[in-house]
Design a protein around this motif. Structure first.
Motif, mmCIF file in Angstrom:
data_model
loop_
_atom_site.group_PDB
_atom_site.id
_atom_site.type_symbol
_atom_site.label_atom_id
_atom_site.label_comp_id
_atom_site.label_asym_id
_atom_site.label_seq_id
_atom_site.Cartn_x
_atom_site.Cartn_y
_atom_site.Cartn_z
ATOM 1 N N THR A 9 32.517 43.558 45.502
ATOM 2 C CA THR A 9 31.629 43.204 44.394
ATOM 3 C C THR A 9 31.306 44.428 43.559
ATOM 4 O OG1 THR A 9 30.661 41.471 45.771
ATOM 5 C CG2 THR A 9 29.443 42.103 43.821
ATOM 6 N N PHE A 10 31.043 45.539 44.210
ATOM 7 C CA PHE A 10 30.744 46.786 43.491
ATOM 8 C C PHE A 10 31.949 47.227 42.662
ATOM 9 C CE2 PHE A 10 30.800 51.455 43.402
ATOM 10 C CZ PHE A 10 29.638 51.670 42.680
ATOM 11 N N MET A 11 33.136 47.195 43.239
ATOM 12 C CA MET A 11 34.351 47.601 42.523
ATOM 13 C C MET A 11 34.635 46.669 41.342
ATOM 14 S SD MET A 11 35.558 50.326 43.853
ATOM 15 C CE MET A 11 37.280 50.401 43.464
ATOM 16 N N LEU A 12 34.443 45.374 41.522
ATOM 17 C CA LEU A 12 34.665 44.422 40.448
ATOM 18 C C LEU A 12 33.683 44.670 39.308
ATOM 19 C CD1 LEU A 12 36.284 41.936 39.548
ATOM 20 C CD2 LEU A 12 34.492 40.537 40.580
ATOM 21 N N GLY A 13 32.428 44.936 39.616
ATOM 22 C CA GLY A 13 31.433 45.244 38.598
ATOM 23 C C GLY A 13 31.757 46.528 37.858
ATOM 24 N N THR A 14 32.235 47.542 38.592
ATOM 25 C CA THR A 14 32.612 48.816 37.969
ATOM 26 C C THR A 14 33.779 48.629 37.008
ATOM 27 O OG1 THR A 14 31.859 49.993 39.930
ATOM 28 C CG2 THR A 14 33.336 51.177 38.445
ATOM 29 N N VAL A 15 34.783 47.902 37.423
ATOM 30 C CA VAL A 15 35.958 47.660 36.579
ATOM 31 C C VAL A 15 35.568 46.873 35.335
ATOM 32 C CG1 VAL A 15 38.183 46.447 36.483
ATOM 33 C CG2 VAL A 15 37.623 47.865 38.454
ATOM 34 N N CYS A 16 34.740 45.858 35.488
ATOM 35 C CA CYS A 16 34.294 45.070 34.328
ATOM 36 C C CYS A 16 33.459 45.938 33.383
ATOM 37 C CB CYS A 16 33.483 43.864 34.790
ATOM 38 S SG CYS A 16 34.479 42.602 35.581
ATOM 39 N N GLY A 17 32.604 46.803 33.928
ATOM 40 C CA GLY A 17 31.802 47.693 33.100
ATOM 41 C C GLY A 17 32.654 48.671 32.313
#
Length: 57
Positions: A9-17
């Motif tokens: 979840t953290f990695m997905l949020g970082t990539v989207c950001g």
């Protein structure tokens, strides 16, 4: 499995950001906050009650 799920979840949020920051006109939050603080200081100085003669800072 909990650490894998939370890190995904953290990695997905970082990539989207990162994607949004690169492809859209996102305002600089630090600059916006500094502008707001300067405006608040200016308003405070203009509308502050005048000091009495006996008051010391």
């Amino acid at each position: 499995m909990g650490i894998i799920r939370s890190s995904f979840t953290f990695m997905l949020g970082t990539v989207c950001g990162i994607y949004v920051a690169q492809n859209y006109n996102v305002p600089n939050i630090k600059k916006l906050a500094n502008t707001g603080i300067l405006m608040a200081k200016h308003i405070e100085e203009n509308y502050r009650k005048p000091k009495k003669r006996g008051d010391e800072d």
